[in-house]
Design a protein around this motif. Structure first.
Motif, PDB file in Angstrom:
ATOM      1  N   UNK A   1       0.812  -1.197   0.000  1.00 46.71           N
ATOM      2  CA  UNK A   1       0.000   0.000   0.000  1.00 46.71           C
ATOM      3  C   UNK A   1       0.850   1.254   0.000  1.00 46.71           C
ATOM      4  N   UNK A   2       0.192   2.357  -0.036  1.00 45.27           N
ATOM      5  CA  UNK A   2       0.877   3.654  -0.050  1.00 45.27           C
ATOM      6  C   UNK A   2       1.730   3.809   1.207  1.00 45.27           C
ATOM      7  N   UNK A   3       2.990   4.205   1.022  1.00 45.97           N
ATOM      8  CA  UNK A   3       3.862   4.460   2.161  1.00 45.97           C
ATOM      9  C   UNK A   3       4.431   5.858   2.062  1.00 45.97           C
ATOM     10  N   UNK A   4       4.480   6.499   3.183  1.00 44.57           N
ATOM     11  CA  UNK A   4       5.069   7.825   3.270  1.00 44.57           C
ATOM     12  C   UNK A   4       6.229   7.744   4.254  1.00 44.57           C
ATOM     13  N   UNK A   5       7.414   8.034   3.777  1.00 43.61           N
ATOM     14  CA  UNK A   5       8.621   7.934   4.598  1.00 43.61           C
ATOM     15  C   UNK A   5       9.040   9.331   5.017  1.00 43.61           C
ATOM     16  N   UNK A   6       9.409   9.447   6.286  1.00 47.53           N
ATOM     17  CA  UNK A   6       9.787  10.751   6.808  1.00 47.53           C
ATOM     18  C   UNK A   6      11.162  10.655   7.455  1.00 47.53           C
ATOM     19  N   UNK A   7      12.014  11.591   7.161  1.00 49.45           N
ATOM     20  CA  UNK A   7      13.336  11.640   7.769  1.00 49.45           C
ATOM     21  C   UNK A   7      13.707  13.065   8.152  1.00 49.45           C
ATOM     22  N   UNK A   8      14.539  13.209   9.218  1.00 48.83           N
ATOM     23  CA  UNK A   8      15.038  12.156  10.085  1.00 48.83           C
ATOM     24  C   UNK A   8      13.977  11.728  11.097  1.00 48.83           C
ATOM     25  N   UNK A   9      14.249  10.669  11.847  1.00 45.74           N
ATOM     26  CA  UNK A   9      13.305  10.249  12.876  1.00 45.74           C
ATOM     27  C   UNK A   9      13.420  11.146  14.102  1.00 45.74           C
ATOM     28  N   UNK A  10      14.668  11.573  14.396  1.00 41.37           N
ATOM     29  CA  UNK A  10      14.926  12.453  15.527  1.00 41.37           C
ATOM     30  C   UNK A  10      15.812  13.607  15.070  1.00 41.37           C
ATOM     31  N   UNK A  11      15.634  14.770  15.696  1.00 42.93           N
ATOM     32  CA  UNK A  11      16.513  15.906  15.441  1.00 42.93           C
ATOM     33  C   UNK A  11      16.643  16.701  16.735  1.00 42.93           C
ATOM     34  N   UNK A  12      17.899  16.855  17.161  1.00 46.87           N
ATOM     35  CA  UNK A  12      18.169  17.684  18.335  1.00 46.87           C
ATOM     36  C   UNK A  12      18.867  18.945  17.858  1.00 46.87           C
TER      37      UNK A  12
ATOM     38  N   UNK B   1      12.597  18.816   8.112  1.00 48.64           N
ATOM     39  CA  UNK B   1      12.156  17.434   8.021  1.00 48.64           C
ATOM     40  C   UNK B   1      11.633  17.189   6.611  1.00 48.64           C
ATOM     41  N   UNK B   2      11.885  15.951   6.122  1.00 43.38           N
ATOM     42  CA  UNK B   2      11.569  15.616   4.751  1.00 43.38           C
ATOM     43  C   UNK B   2      10.570  14.465   4.702  1.00 43.38           C
ATOM     44  N   UNK B   3       9.715  14.526   3.726  1.00 39.56           N
ATOM     45  CA  UNK B   3       8.656  13.531   3.545  1.00 39.56           C
ATOM     46  C   UNK B   3       8.755  13.021   2.115  1.00 39.56           C
ATOM     47  N   UNK B   4       8.850  11.694   1.937  1.00 37.85           N
ATOM     48  CA  UNK B   4       9.023  11.122   0.612  1.00 37.85           C
ATOM     49  C   UNK B   4       8.021   9.997   0.353  1.00 37.85           C
ATOM     50  N   UNK B   5       7.584   9.928  -0.891  1.00 38.60           N
ATOM     51  CA  UNK B   5       6.658   8.875  -1.286  1.00 38.60           C
ATOM     52  C   UNK B   5       7.127   8.267  -2.602  1.00 38.60           C
ATOM     53  N   UNK B   6       6.883   6.971  -2.777  1.00 40.60           N
ATOM     54  CA  UNK B   6       7.261   6.308  -4.026  1.00 40.60           C
ATOM     55  C   UNK B   6       6.234   6.578  -5.119  1.00 40.60           C
ATOM     56  N   UNK B   7       5.056   7.031  -4.728  1.00 41.51           N
ATOM     57  CA  UNK B   7       4.010   7.340  -5.701  1.00 41.51           C
ATOM     58  C   UNK B   7       3.622   8.817  -5.587  1.00 41.51           C
ATOM     59  N   UNK B   8       2.947   9.299  -6.587  1.00 44.28           N
ATOM     60  CA  UNK B   8       2.536  10.699  -6.599  1.00 44.28           C
ATOM     61  C   UNK B   8       1.503  10.972  -5.510  1.00 44.28           C
ATOM     62  N   UNK B   9       1.730  12.036  -4.768  1.00 40.71           N
ATOM     63  CA  UNK B   9       0.810  12.422  -3.691  1.00 40.71           C
ATOM     64  C   UNK B   9      -0.264  13.355  -4.243  1.00 40.71           C
ATOM     65  N   UNK B  10      -1.493  13.126  -3.864  1.00 37.26           N
ATOM     66  CA  UNK B  10      -2.557  14.015  -4.323  1.00 37.26           C
ATOM     67  C   UNK B  10      -2.452  15.358  -3.603  1.00 37.26           C
ATOM     68  N   UNK B  11      -2.260  15.297  -2.325  1.00 37.90           N
ATOM     69  CA  UNK B  11      -1.983  16.499  -1.550  1.00 37.90           C
ATOM     70  C   UNK B  11      -1.255  16.068  -0.290  1.00 37.90           C
ATOM     71  N   UNK B  12      -0.630  16.971   0.392  1.00 41.91           N
ATOM     72  CA  UNK B  12       0.117  16.633   1.599  1.00 41.91           C
ATOM     73  C   UNK B  12      -0.335  17.563   2.720  1.00 41.91           C
ATOM     74  N   UNK B  13      -0.553  16.967   3.867  1.00 40.64           N
ATOM     75  CA  UNK B  13      -0.903  17.739   5.046  1.00 40.64           C
ATOM     76  C   UNK B  13       0.218  17.592   6.072  1.00 40.64           C
ATOM     77  N   UNK B  14       0.439  18.649   6.827  1.00 37.93           N
ATOM     78  CA  UNK B  14       1.427  18.621   7.905  1.00 37.93           C
ATOM     79  C   UNK B  14       0.727  18.876   9.231  1.00 37.93           C
TER      80      UNK B  14
END
Lengths: 112, 112
Positions: free
Chosen positions: A1-12, A21-34
């Motif tokens: 299924x659709x996966x959304x990967x976010x990096x980094x996991x921690x930031x001090x 912070x970065x958000x990546x998807x292998x498929x095209x996103x219709x829209x993105x919410x934060x």
């Protein structure tokens, strides 16, 4: 299924430093919410990006949507202790009844 | 407006017990959602509803049931609680697909 990967996991960071912070998807996103979740709290909506290449600003926060609509970023300039929390991106899913697919989040710690 | 309210805030269950997590919203939103959040993870969709009498499964529905008899209420039922259901549960609502979601304060559930 659709996966959304976010990096980094921690930031001090030290107060006053920048944060991204970065958000990546292998498929095209219709829209993105934060969303932002303070420690012990619930997610609170920050912004939605819909258009390819879109850039939106909220005071010290800058949100970008990639040209190919497969990635997004959140940049905070000159962090403050009030910025502490977990930042999530979520794929808005287009017309799929508003179902959100969340990334795993980036936990931001700001040292005074 | 109270927004989205959830009860209880905390609960400890023994393995095999059942319980209902309550969720109410006063924004007249048609769309409602149940998520679970495990430590260090994003939110996973359990069930959702697009209106009274209409519900459907999300990503992780096993062990849960829902009903939606009114616009305002969207209770989540746990049958035969298991330790794997230890989590924080968030209810959310939105005006429509593609709109921001408003989250309740969450229910922290421990199954021992």
């Amino acid at each position: 299924g659709q996966q959304v990967m976010q990096i980094p996991q921690y930031q001090h960071v030290q107060e006053g430093e920048d944060f991204t912070t970065y958000c990546n998807s292998s498929t095209t996103l219709s829209n993105i919410q934060w969303y932002k979740q303070r420690p012990g709290g619930h997610p609170v909506f920050l912004i939605q990006l819909v258009k390819s290449g879109e850039v939106k600003k909220q005071k010290r926060l800058t949100f970008q949507f990639g040209e190919a609509k497969k990635n997004s970023s959140l940049h905070i300039t000159a962090t403050q202790t009030t910025d502490v929390g977990t930042y999530f991106c979520a794929d808005g899913g287009g017309t799929s009844y508003g179902k959100l697919t969340f990334g795993q989040g980036t936990i931001l710690t700001v040292h005074p | 407006n109270a927004g989205v309210t959830q009860t209880p805030k905390f609960r400890i269950l023994k393995i095999g017990q059942s319980m209902t997590l309550q969720c109410t919203q006063d924004m007249n939103h048609n769309y409602m959602y149940w998520y679970r959040q495990d430590p260090g993870m994003g939110l996973k969709l359990i069930y959702y509803s697009v209106g009274a009498g209409i519900t459907d499964k999300g990503e992780v529905p096993n062990g849960y049931n829902v009903s939606r008899s009114t616009t305002e209420d969207f209770p989540l039922r746990l049958e035969l609680a298991a330790p794997s259901q230890t989590s924080v549960y968030f209810c959310a609502s939105s005006y429509s697909s593609g709109h921001e979601q408003y989250f309740g304060p969450g229910t922290r559930l421990t199954v021992t």
